[in-house]
Design a protein around this motif. Structure first.
Motif, PDB file in Angstrom:
ATOM      1  N   THR A  68     -15.798   5.631   1.134  1.00 17.22           N
ATOM      2  CA  THR A  68     -14.949   4.444   1.234  1.00 17.22           C
ATOM      3  C   THR A  68     -13.498   4.811   0.944  1.00 17.22           C
ATOM      4  OG1 THR A  68     -16.782   3.050   0.491  1.00 17.22           O
ATOM      5  CG2 THR A  68     -14.569   2.105   0.376  1.00 17.22           C
ATOM      6  N   CYS A 103      -9.803   4.558  -0.282  1.00 21.61           N
ATOM      7  CA  CYS A 103      -9.082   3.858  -1.347  1.00 21.61           C
ATOM      8  C   CYS A 103      -7.585   4.050  -1.156  1.00 21.61           C
ATOM      9  CB  CYS A 103      -9.510   4.381  -2.719  1.00 21.61           C
ATOM     10  SG  CYS A 103      -8.539   3.707  -4.090  1.00 21.61           S
ATOM     11  N   VAL A 154     -10.407  -7.451  10.418  1.00 23.11           N
ATOM     12  CA  VAL A 154     -10.358  -7.072   9.006  1.00 23.11           C
ATOM     13  C   VAL A 154     -10.730  -8.282   8.148  1.00 23.11           C
ATOM     14  CG1 VAL A 154      -8.958  -6.190   7.106  1.00 23.11           C
ATOM     15  CG2 VAL A 154      -8.570  -5.345   9.432  1.00 23.11           C
ATOM     16  N   CYS A 170     -11.414  -9.688   4.227  1.00 26.34           N
ATOM     17  CA  CYS A 170     -11.010  -9.360   2.857  1.00 26.34           C
ATOM     18  C   CYS A 170     -11.820 -10.160   1.842  1.00 26.34           C
ATOM     19  CB  CYS A 170      -9.523  -9.644   2.677  1.00 26.34           C
ATOM     20  SG  CYS A 170      -8.886  -9.227   1.039  1.00 26.34           S
ATOM     21  N   SER A 189       0.836  -1.198   0.000  1.00 26.73           N
ATOM     22  CA  SER A 189       0.000   0.000   0.000  1.00 26.73           C
ATOM     23  C   SER A 189       0.872   1.250   0.000  1.00 26.73           C
ATOM     24  CB  SER A 189      -0.922   0.003   1.222  1.00 26.73           C
ATOM     25  OG  SER A 189      -1.550   1.260   1.368  1.00 26.73           O
ATOM     26  N   ALA A 215      -6.717  -1.018  -2.675  1.00 22.86           N
ATOM     27  CA  ALA A 215      -7.353  -1.701  -1.550  1.00 22.86           C
ATOM     28  C   ALA A 215      -8.393  -0.740  -0.991  1.00 22.86           C
ATOM     29  CB  ALA A 215      -6.332  -2.082  -0.493  1.00 22.86           C
ATOM     30  N   TRP A 216      -9.663  -1.102  -1.117  1.00 22.52           N
ATOM     31  CA  TRP A 216     -10.769  -0.267  -0.647  1.00 22.52           C
ATOM     32  C   TRP A 216     -11.185  -0.739   0.738  1.00 22.52           C
ATOM     33  CZ3 TRP A 216     -12.700   3.411  -4.240  1.00 22.52           C
ATOM     34  CH2 TRP A 216     -12.194   3.280  -5.538  1.00 22.52           C
ATOM     35  N   ARG A 217     -11.342   0.192   1.678  1.00 28.10           N
ATOM     36  CA  ARG A 217     -11.692  -0.181   3.049  1.00 28.10           C
ATOM     37  C   ARG A 217     -12.922   0.576   3.517  1.00 28.10           C
ATOM     38  NH1 ARG A 217      -7.239  -1.848   7.388  1.00 28.10           N
ATOM     39  NH2 ARG A 217      -6.336  -3.597   6.276  1.00 28.10           N
ATOM     40  N   GLU A 238     -12.227  -5.159   3.493  1.00 27.45           N
ATOM     41  CA  GLU A 238     -11.245  -4.717   2.498  1.00 27.45           C
ATOM     42  C   GLU A 238     -11.538  -5.395   1.171  1.00 27.45           C
ATOM     43  OE1 GLU A 238      -6.996  -4.033   3.390  1.00 27.45           O
ATOM     44  OE2 GLU A 238      -6.615  -5.593   1.870  1.00 27.45           O
ATOM     45  N   VAL A 240     -13.676  -4.113   9.694  1.00 28.33           N
ATOM     46  CA  VAL A 240     -13.422  -3.477   8.400  1.00 28.33           C
ATOM     47  C   VAL A 240     -13.501  -4.503   7.280  1.00 28.33           C
ATOM     48  CG1 VAL A 240     -11.661  -2.300   6.997  1.00 28.33           C
ATOM     49  CG2 VAL A 240     -11.996  -1.647   9.390  1.00 28.33           C
ATOM     50  N   GLN A 259      -8.427 -11.454   7.154  1.00 30.43           N
ATOM     51  CA  GLN A 259      -7.073 -11.043   6.807  1.00 30.43           C
ATOM     52  C   GLN A 259      -6.231 -10.843   8.061  1.00 30.43           C
ATOM     53  OE1 GLN A 259      -6.363  -8.440   3.424  1.00 30.43           O
ATOM     54  NE2 GLN A 259      -5.371  -6.988   4.803  1.00 30.43           N
TER      55      GLN A 259
END
Length: 333
Positions: free
Chosen positions: A300, A302, A242, A244, A131, A156-158, A280, A278, A238
């Motif tokens: 969101t 990014c 989190v 994913c 990232s 990676a969108w969170r 992801e 979260v 993940q």
């Protein structure tokens, strides 16, 4: 030996002698240990979930750095798919209290040195995807001779589970088509059929083992006639808190199948996960970026990904110089 976990020591047994000892004005006295498959579960605070799984199965190589009997960092790499002369760096961590002191560089050099020895000097390439917000990684890799390029569509969108409740995805009319199943409701044979369906479409981004370990309550598939796969949304943990989206798929001629599986996974996140958790979502294509922007709230987050490559043929002189410098300092101790 102590392993760091949010600043607290997590005691584990020390197995074997260190591979190398390395020290200078910044790192003081560093010992580097190989993390064995049977030790992988005990280093979760230091490695990603993917790295722990791969190391425990003997499919990745991992080292940790120890200073004053305290583990302060770890790195993990595996061979690139389809290539025996290239590796990809899949996990890297240095404890915050030990950063900016050369420990990351020490781990990188030791990793390259050990892999070079293992490959008989035939290692040609190392790749890293990280990232753009990762602290200190870009500077470390540039100093080591990696070439860096920010990916335009690799992101990676969170989004928090709480915010997901207001997503346009869930504002659409809910769909519950026949053939929509959670992964929890499927047996091993049916999961194997899903894997072979994905492989037939050249979309098997997960191995059968990874599919079997996916989150059973959050993952959904939509099956058509003859047990053909029309769409799937496969999620995994993940790290703590989190989740994913590891695999998303829909057949080209049935894009409407995408909505039911995504809605089902989103509803499951709201039902089974805390609000502060979260989600992801990684994307690598422009169409995936547009889908995320269309279905998730505007706020969101990014994070663009950076692709770093080290051509070991071009940089061999630089690396030999770094190794020679390190060995000279070790002899002087």
């Amino acid at each position: 030996m102590l392993f760091l976990e949010e600043g607290r020591g997590l005691k584990i047994l020390q197995n074997g002698d260190s591979l190398k000892k390395w020290g200078d004005a910044r790192t003081k006295h560093i010992e580097v240990y190989m993390i064995l498959p049977e030790q992988a579960e005990r280093v979760k605070p230091l490695l990603s979930r993917e790295a722990v799984d791969l190391v425990s199965r003997g499919q990745a190589f991992s080292l940790c750095a120890v200073e004053d009997s305290e583990v302060c960092g770890a790195v993990c790499a595996r061979f690139s798919q389809g290539r025996e002369d290239a590796v990809e760096w899949i996990s890297f961590y240095v404890a915050p209290s030990h950063r900016r002191r050369g420990i990351g560089g020490t781990l990188l050099l030791e990793l390259l040195d050990e892999l070079m020895d293992f490959m008989g000097g035939e290692l040609c390439r190392m790749e890293v995807v990280f990232s753009e917000t990762a602290e200190g990684i870009a500077e470390l890799l540039q100093a080591a001779g990696f070439s860096l390029e920010t990916e335009k569509t690799a992101c990676a969108w969170r989004i928090s589970v709480t915010a997901l409740a207001d997503a346009p995805l869930l504002q659409r009319n809910p769909s519950f088509p026949q053939g929509l199943f959670s992964l929890e409701s499927l047996d091993h044979y049916q999961k194997k059929q899903i894997y072979h369906n994905l492989k037939r479409y050249d979309a098997d981004y997960l191995s059968m083992e990874e599919l079997a370990r996916a989150h059973p309550k959050l993952s959904y598939v939509l099956m058509g006639t003859g047990n053909s796969l029309e769409a799937c949304s496969i999620l995994d943990t993940q790290e703590e808190g989190v989740y994913c989206l590891r695999q998303f798929f829909c057949t080209r001629n049935h894009t409407t199948a995408a909505l039911p599986v995504l809605q089902a996974s989103a509803r499951a996140l709201l039902a089974f996960c805390p609000g502060e958790a979260v989600l992801e979502i990684p994307t690598v294509t422009e169409s995936a970026v547009q889908l995320v922007r269309h279905l998730l709230p505007k706020e969101t987050i990014c994070q663009h990904m950076v692709h770093a490559v080290l051509d070991l043929h071009e940089r061999k002189g630089l690396l030999h110089g770094l190794f020679d410098c390190r060995e000279q300092k070790q002899r002087e101790e």
